[in-house]
Structures are given as C-alpha cells and as structure tokens.
Write a protein that holds these residues in place. Sequence first.
Motif, PDB file in Angstrom:
ATOM      1  N   ARG A 119       0.799  -1.299   0.097  1.00  0.00           N
ATOM      2  CA  ARG A 119      -0.171   0.063  -0.058  1.00  0.00           C
ATOM      3  C   ARG A 119       0.881   0.999   0.067  1.00  0.00           C
ATOM      4  N   GLN A 120       0.478   2.056  -0.651  1.00  0.00           N
ATOM      5  CA  GLN A 120       1.142   3.503  -1.016  1.00  0.00           C
ATOM      6  C   GLN A 120       0.323   4.367  -0.916  1.00  0.00           C
ATOM      7  N   ASP A 121       0.411   5.575  -0.267  1.00  0.00           N
ATOM      8  CA  ASP A 121      -0.555   7.027  -0.242  1.00  0.00           C
ATOM      9  C   ASP A 121       0.514   7.650  -1.036  1.00  0.00           C
ATOM     10  N   ILE A 122       0.399   7.852  -2.489  1.00  0.00           N
ATOM     11  CA  ILE A 122       1.377   8.555  -3.070  1.00  0.00           C
ATOM     12  C   ILE A 122       1.015   9.952  -2.955  1.00  0.00           C
ATOM     13  N   SER A 123      -0.172  10.646  -2.808  1.00  0.00           N
ATOM     14  CA  SER A 123      -0.411  11.847  -2.423  1.00  0.00           C
ATOM     15  C   SER A 123      -1.491  12.029  -1.577  1.00  0.00           C
TER      16      SER A 123
ATOM     17  N   THR B  54      -4.166   7.031  -3.718  1.00  0.00           N
ATOM     18  CA  THR B  54      -3.645   5.852  -2.895  1.00  0.00           C
ATOM     19  C   THR B  54      -3.755   4.690  -4.101  1.00  0.00           C
ATOM     20  N   VAL B  55      -2.757   4.070  -3.937  1.00  0.00           N
ATOM     21  CA  VAL B  55      -2.589   2.435  -4.481  1.00  0.00           C
ATOM     22  C   VAL B  55      -2.410   1.340  -3.396  1.00  0.00           C
ATOM     23  N   TYR B  56      -3.130   0.328  -3.768  1.00  0.00           N
ATOM     24  CA  TYR B  56      -3.033  -0.666  -2.694  1.00  0.00           C
ATOM     25  C   TYR B  56      -3.305  -2.313  -3.677  1.00  0.00           C
TER      26      TYR B  56
ATOM     27  N   ASN C 202      -5.886  -1.767  -6.475  1.00  0.00           N
ATOM     28  CA  ASN C 202      -6.834  -0.940  -6.169  1.00  0.00           C
ATOM     29  C   ASN C 202      -6.151   0.710  -6.435  1.00  0.00           C
ATOM     30  N   PHE C 203      -6.986   1.336  -7.316  1.00  0.00           N
ATOM     31  CA  PHE C 203      -6.246   2.763  -7.546  1.00  0.00           C
ATOM     32  C   PHE C 203      -7.359   3.785  -6.843  1.00  0.00           C
ATOM     33  N   GLU C 204      -7.314   4.386  -5.883  1.00  0.00           N
ATOM     34  CA  GLU C 204      -8.066   5.694  -5.528  1.00  0.00           C
ATOM     35  C   GLU C 204      -7.806   6.875  -5.597  1.00  0.00           C
ATOM     36  N   TRP C 205      -8.629   7.777  -6.224  1.00  0.00           N
ATOM     37  CA  TRP C 205      -7.988   8.775  -6.707  1.00  0.00           C
ATOM     38  C   TRP C 205      -9.009  10.006  -6.350  1.00  0.00           C
TER      39      TRP C 205
END
Length: 929
Positions: A322-326, A330-332, A379-382
């Motif tokens: 999991r990475q909160d890019i900004s 968020t991508v996980y 999962n890609f959350e924008w």
Amino acid sequence: MKSFSIIICVLAVWLSASNVVAQTGKTVQGMLRDNESRVVAGASVQLEGDKDTLGTSTSPAGIFTFNNVKSDKFTIKVSSLGFEPFARQFSFSPGQDKMTIPSFQLQGIANMLEEVIVDGVITVQVKGDTIEYATKDLKLREGALAEDALKRLQGVEVDKDGNVTAQGEQITRVRVNGRDYFGGDVKTATQNLPADIINKMQVIDDYGDMANLTGNKTGDAEKVLNIEIDPDKNNGYTSMLRVGYGTDDRYQATASIMAMRDKMQLSVLGNLNNINAPLFDFNTQGGGARRRQGGGGRRGGGGMFGGGNGITNTGSLGINYRQDISDKLTVYGSYSFGHDDNDALSSSLNKFIYPDSILDRNSTSNTNTIGNSHRFDANFEWKPSERDFIKVSPQIGYGRTTTVSENFNENLLNSELYNTESNYLDGVSKSPNMGVSALYNRRLNDKGRNIFFNMNISSSGTKQDQDRIIETIVGDPNNSDMTVDSLYRQTIAEMDNKSWNGGASVSYLEPVSQFGKIELSYDYNVNTYDNNRSQDAFNADGSVLDDSRYIFDRMYDYSFSTHRFGANYNYDNDKVRYAVGLSAQPTILNGDALVDGNAIDIHRNGFNLIPIARFEYKFSRQKNLQVNYSGRANEPSVTQIQPFTDNSNPTNIVTGNPDLDAEFQHNVRFRFNSSDFQTGKTFFMILNGTFTQDKIVSNNLRYSDSELGVVQETNYLNEDGAFNLRGFYHYGRSFKNKVYSLNFMGRASYNNNPSYTEGDLNKAQNWNLMQGLMFRYLPSENLEINPGVQYSWDHTFNTLNERSVVMRSWAPNLVGSVNITPTIIFGTDVSKTFYQGNAYDDNPFIINAYVEKRFLKGQRGTLRVQAFDLLNEQTNISRTVSDIQISDTRTNRLGRYFMLLFTYRLAKFAGGIAPQEERGPGGMRRPRM
C-alpha cells in the motif's frame, strides 16, 4: 521427507511519489471534544459561507480541516450520533489566511453515548454502524496474534477453525487501516498479524462503496473487520521466522515481515509445511464469506494444525503493498501464490429411498489432488477534487488442478447386491479469470445531492481434460453369488466452459428534506456463456465403443441480460432509518445449442417487480432493531437449463429443462441488538425467513439396465412451496472486569424443500437445533481456561415415504494455557464428539498439547514441543440428508504427530524500541504511564 520446491522468478513492486498540488485559498482547522475532554472521531462537520459549502469528518484524533475556503465569514456546523447538534459563526481578520479554532465541546445526549472506560481509557465505543475496540490493554501473552485479541472482545467469537463472528454474524472481509489486506482474506490477516502492533479493531456493518461515499445505505450489510495499526508502529518493521520438524517427517517453515514507513505499508508472507496449514484461501475472490471443515486448530499463527480433510503438503507466498502517493492518490493490492498436494481417503454410506425400493450405495475413494493458484488484485483510489472520487480495481487469477482418483461403488437393491462399479479418473482442470471494476462519485452539493456511476467487466473459464476408466459388473438380483455381465469402457472427455460478465449502473440522490432523500437508479447486467463438451469411448482392447450413450459432441451458448429500474425514498436521522421503494427488472434469455448435429434455439423473456423495504430504530447506541425485506431472481444453472441429456456418467445421468422459469426469493430479516458493554452484557438475535416462488427442484428417477445395473436420472422443474426459517441468538456476560465470561448461543432452522421422486411430490421437512455454552476464566495473561459444550439435533421427515431421520451430537471441549514459570507455558486443546444416529461408530477424542519455553532478549525466541492428536483418533464424519438420499461420509485427516518448533521474532520501530521490550517478566505488558 516428502518434499517439493517452489520457485517464484520475479516479484517486483515499484511506485513513484507525485507532488501534491499546492492549495489555494484559506485554511480552517479545529478539534472536537466531549464534555469530559475526550476527542470525538468520525463526526460530520460542515462549513457554510456565501462562497462555500464544504463538508468533512473528524479524524481519529478529533481534528477537522477545510482547505480552499473562499468566504470571509462562515458557519461551522457539527453533527454526530449521541451528541447535541452544534453551530457557531466565525470570520477571518483582514490578511488572515489560516484559522485554528479552539476546541469545540459537544454535549452528549442522554442514553446515546455508549462507551466503556477502564482506568481512564476508552475500551469500547459504538459509532453508528461501527463498534470500536481498543486493544492495547488486553490481557495477551507475548507473541499473540490478531486472532488472540479478537477472542477477548465482547460479542466477538473465534471458532476452532479460525472463523470469526461478531454480533452473531460472520466476518467476511478484513482491512488494515481501512484497506483490504490480501484481498480481504480473513484468516490470512487474523492468524498472521501480531497483536502488539494493533491499536484498535473495528467491527463495521459495511453497505458497500456507494454507501460509504454517499451515506445512502440500502440492502444487507457485510460484516467487515478493520484493524488499525498503532500510530507508534507506523514507522518500522515486525518480522517472524518459525521452523519445525517432527515425527512421520512432519515439517513447517513460516516467515513474515511487515514494514511500515509514513504512508507506505509492505507485508510479505511465506509458508511451507505438510501439516495441513495453508496460508491463503483461493476458494472465493476478494475474501468473501467461507466456511471450512476443521478439527485441529488454527492455520497460521503458531497453534497446532491438522484441520482439513486428507493429508496436504502446501507451499504459499504472498505480498501485500500500500502506498499513499499523495493526499489525492492511494494505490494498494496484493499477489498470492499457493501450491497444495492433497491425499484423501474417504468412505460413504448412501441410502436412496424410492416409493417401491431402497438403493444402498457403499463407496470408497482414494484421491490425489495437486493444485496451483495465483491471485493478483490492485486498487487505485483518486480524489481529483473535494467533490470527486474515482476507484479502479483490476483482478487476475489462474488455477491449475490435476486429479487422480480411484473409486469403488457397491449397489444393493432392497438389500441384494445388484452391481459394482470401479471408476478410475485422471484429469486436468485450468481456470483463468480476470476482470476490472470502476466507480465514480460526484458530490453535486453539500446537502446530499449526489450521482454515482459503477461498472464492471470480467471473464472466466474452465477447461477440463478427463481420462476415465469405468468397469461395471452386474449381478443377478435373484442370486447374489452369480455374475450376469460386465462392461469395460474408457472415456476421454474434453470440456471448455467460458463466461463473460459486464454491467454498469447509475444512481442519483436528491435530498427532499433535512433527513429524507429520493434515489433513482438504473442497472444493466449481461452474462454470456460458451459451453462445449465432447467425449470418445473405447473398449478394453482400444477399439472404438460404438454406443451413442458414451460418444457425443455438444455445444451450448447462451446469454442472460437484465435491466433494472428503481426508485426509493430514504429517511435517516439519529433514531430512525428506513427506505421504501420499488424496482422493475425485465430479463432476456437467448441461447442456441448444437447437440450431435441437431440445432436447438432458446428464447425467453421475463419480468420481475422487486419491492424495497428497510427499517431501523435505534433505542440507543447499543440497542437497535432492524427489519429488512429483499427480493432476488435466480436464473437456472447451466446444468439445469441445458437442452439435452448429459450421460457422461451413464449410471447417473442428468437431463436439463430449457423451459425452466427463474425462481424468485423473498427474504425477510429481523435483527435485534441490546447490549450493555459497561456491565459486560451482550445480546444479539437474528431471524430470517426465505420464501421461494417457482423453486427449481429435481425429479429423481431410478431404473435397471441390463448392462449398467442401477441407473439414476435427474431432471428439473419448477415448484412452489419452498421456504426456510432460521434463527440465531447470542447472550454473553462478563464479570469482574472480564475475568469471568459466560456465553450462551443457539440456532434453530426449519426447511421445507419440495422435490419429485419418479413423478411423485415429496417434501423434505428438516429441523436443525443447536445450543452452545462457553465459559472463560482469564485472571491475567498467565492463565486462561475455556471450557464449553455444544449440542446439535437434526431431524428430517420425508412426506412421500413417511420416513424420519434423526441425528444428534454432543461436543464438549476445553482450551487452556498456564504459565508454569514466567517463561515456561503449558497449553492444551481437548475435544470429544459423541454422535448418535450416524452410520459410523466413531466418536473421536482429540487431545492436543504443547510446552513452550521463551528466551533471548525481550523473549524474542521461543522453543515449543507440541503434540497433535495424542490418541490418534482424528477423522471427519458428516451427514447429508436430501429429498431421497441419506449420506454418511468419513474422511481421513492428519493423525498423531509430535513436533519441535523454534520461533524468532524481531521488531524495530521509530526510536529503536521493539514491542517485546515494553513488557515485564512472562510477557506481561507493563502499565502505560
């Protein structure tokens, strides 16, 4: 030692950070507290001005923040269940671009704010659809897992197989910090995450992505467990290595590491053993609900193993990232691989009761199954703006299974030997699947106007190649010692089934009052199926067996599409929530088949009106009543609707019915919860009723064949009158700060299942009752005793032959552990099952035990000697009762073994303090200052 190797060539994860777009405008920040200076998390906060209408919710620390504020004067409005509404006006001074508001103090509503406070620490909070438990001060030993913490929580149960239920309902998905962990696989999380990195556990009634985004909750909720990591542990790592070897060449090797840094989280798990301890569950996508047969303890975390049928060599490897890019992206996701090699021996006694005869089929089987499974999900959350949210979720899976089995069936007609059948199967099955789902939510204003789009597309397939040899010996019914004829046949079959699913929906919400909304929705869904099956047959000398019963080539393709139009009114305030509405669903079924050169066309239209009704009343945060109605149409399966006779197994043939109507289920659900966490009381009750129109039922036929002996045929038709009623309750009480706990739980169900036997209507009327009692004594981390008992009663009455079948079982058990010294622990798990009414006389008595020594700095090292199934009585016995069949089955399981296990744990977080070093002698947690 039986061994195998698993090679994963490449596993790479790379994500790059993106810059946060600079914010413009002014910033407002504040904090919410109650009248006892405790923070209020999850409250709804609105900022309203002449140029702004903004909304947010408070963080776990009670903080709220608004960016890009354009108004110079504004009003802050706060609402939260259990508190009086709050509103106050503010204004910016000339030149001021950031305002920090002093803490607001919310006033609680009498009988609405429900919390349990121990030594000044809130241990339980009820927040709407969420029950939140603080876990830092639970009485847990060093090395405890999330599963051990769950067992201490009020209203939560963990059974012997690791299945978790909360408030009487099964947990179907697990998240870590609000995101799915290994696709939501429950046991992977609960049996591998260490308890000492957990800050809180939340049991959530989750109504789906749309409800989470819009607040409009319809349909049935899914029970979700969310595990919040301690903020102090969000910068560092925790790891574990376990190796063991035992008698009969039993072995285990398990390793895990979980690393966290600011907004990044990485978990890697690996497992290799032959003690029936898989790491992942590939049976369902996304960690949906699942039940397993068990009998030896938990899979993952250091208990004793052996659950599951047969003997299994397993190897698993997985990675979750999991990475909160900004702040906006968020991508996980996760990748899991599993290899299982299972050997299972089973026997079954089957009784088929016909109006004029009884057929007994005694069977034995020896099966080896080797499977490899891959699963990838992302999962890609924008959040491109405060009003927009986009989520995209791709999934890919692949499974390959080889099966070699030998089966022997002996058929007795009216107690006389009629025929025997030897069946050898060598088969390969491949099942690829892939799909992607996406959603977009647009908040049109801050008063509840909203539009929501959702879409999904997926494909899956199953390709099977089977080489089967069947030898049938037919006897003389008048002379059981005389053989009349025998038939040898070898069949080589190919099956290729493919399916494709696509769908899209849109939902529009319009507020019509302070608490009321109207929802308009449209949903389109289409499923297409491409089914092909062919078979050749040969004699013992290899020549072609010229018989149409064994040689065929069939193709059957069809599509099923639905349009659903719905409208409903939703009302939601602090006390009452309800929804009423109606949806219309036209359906279309188109199909064509090619059966041995003959073309068949199928076309059918359908139409369903589906009411929408839901009601919930909250007496208080811990006492509420829910009543829900839902309706659903179920299309026939491929086997039920196929326009031909499937005689690939000529002694058990199936004929489909393309004229079947879809069955329609009416489901009514009643749920009552009345708990008092302050006094340690919990009570939950659930009642369900399902009534089915046009139920798809079977018609069972039996006849004699001079070559094959007894032949059974199944075909399908629609019938009304099917219903089932189910009820469950749980009552728990704890005393003296949870030192003593007493739990009662019970279940009752009644099923009325119509079917046909040789054209005559039969109703299988089934009663099932269960009552359980569990007691827990937990004075400290150093002693735990858990005795319990469960009684089950099952009664089935068939109206056609007026026969009753009854089965009873008693299952007392005892689980406990004690610190003999601060670093030496003894534990045991004892269970005995008494069956009455089963064809088998086995009443297994299972004793598992271990002695554990902890050493090294901070007790990081553990040496354990464990014994599994000391009396060597492990087996699985089950009974299945249907319309004409009673089946008793016994299957082997992993038997007695002894093992020496070494475990090493290492953890390091910001400041260099490992969690083990925060404890006193014997692994006891030191009090927090």
